[in-house]
Design an enzyme around this catalytic site. Sequence first.
Site, PDB file in Angstrom:
ATOM      1  N   SER A 141     -17.301 -52.194  38.664  1.00 13.89           N
ATOM      2  CA  SER A 141     -16.517 -51.140  38.034  1.00 13.89           C
ATOM      3  C   SER A 141     -15.049 -51.526  37.924  1.00 13.89           C
ATOM      4  CB  SER A 141     -16.645 -49.866  38.880  1.00 13.89           C
ATOM      5  OG  SER A 141     -15.677 -48.903  38.524  1.00 13.89           O
ATOM      6  N   TYR A 175     -15.049 -45.889  46.123  1.00 18.94           N
ATOM      7  CA  TYR A 175     -15.984 -46.535  45.201  1.00 18.94           C
ATOM      8  C   TYR A 175     -15.498 -47.931  44.844  1.00 18.94           C
ATOM      9  CZ  TYR A 175     -18.843 -47.119  40.951  1.00 18.94           C
ATOM     10  OH  TYR A 175     -19.716 -47.585  40.002  1.00 18.94           O
ATOM     11  N   LYS A 228     -17.383 -51.408  45.799  1.00 14.88           N
ATOM     12  CA  LYS A 228     -17.817 -52.283  44.703  1.00 14.88           C
ATOM     13  C   LYS A 228     -17.182 -53.675  44.834  1.00 14.88           C
ATOM     14  CE  LYS A 228     -20.821 -50.291  42.013  1.00 14.88           C
ATOM     15  NZ  LYS A 228     -22.159 -50.894  41.807  1.00 14.88           N
TER      16      LYS A 228
END
Length: 318
Positions: A119, A143, A147
């Site tokens: 991402s 997040y 990631k």
Amino acid sequence: MSIVITGGAGFLGGLVTEALLERGGEEELVSLDLAPSAHTSPRVRSVVGDLADQGVLEEAVGPETTAIIHLAAVLSGGSEDDFDLSMHVNVDGTRALLERARTVSAGADAPLRFVATSSLAVFGGEVPSVVPSSWATQPDSTYGALKAVVELLVNEYSRKGFVDGRVCRLPTISVRPGRPNSAASSFASGIIREPLQGVESVCPVPHDTLMWLSAPRTAVTNLLHALDLPPEDLGSWRVMNIPGLTVSVGEMLETLGRVGGDVARSLVRDEPDARITAIVGSWPGAFEVDDLLERGFVRDESFAQMVQEYVEDHLAAP
């Protein structure tokens, strides 16, 4: 032979499964998710269970497996709300999947191809207006941090020869059908999708916010291209910033007005959300991708085209 698709019952997993079915071939497509795949083709087999469960992984990934497309994840908003769940799925689940792929690869002629999605959330802090492929990660969200861990794991397992990995940092996908999800960027579809169906929607970020976007069809095309790339075309760093388009939120709303008219545009109201703005605002809005375009990856022509694809695929009369 089989290709395993984690998150296979989800939106993107369903599109990847459909695209693989359309390509033909004889591979079994194994959907690994918390729910069964909606596809009824005899080539599709569903394995339902926790990504980090060893028994589930052994059922899904076996000696016949040639590739894994790893899409399963707790998304940005959900990760910020539940660190432990995000760690369990995004890191522990990925590590367990990599270990299972390593075991299977050890008995195969070549390591399994392992395509993982990442991402834009891995970036943060001060970034240039156009981010080069070598720019270091500095995530400003749970997040993004997890990631970034996944990226390093896949790259290290590839360096050791345990898997043949390739990591695709996908642009924000717009316009997604269905209902809003836990992604902080969910509004990037909602401010188009809902108004085109006569439903009100909220824009939580300033209109000058820049988004790096890709249509669903294009994202799937690029994922399968990453799967097909020979390892010698990848180099030692297996992480790629997948091509997208730079579009401001204001330009997105202008396109909505052109496609849906004043009525559709009037259904979007501004409702600033500091939490979403902080997350999305830390993501870069443009990347250098000429090298990937030369290697066969593609990008959308315009945001208007992306909206038109959504209308054709999901709103046009049968």
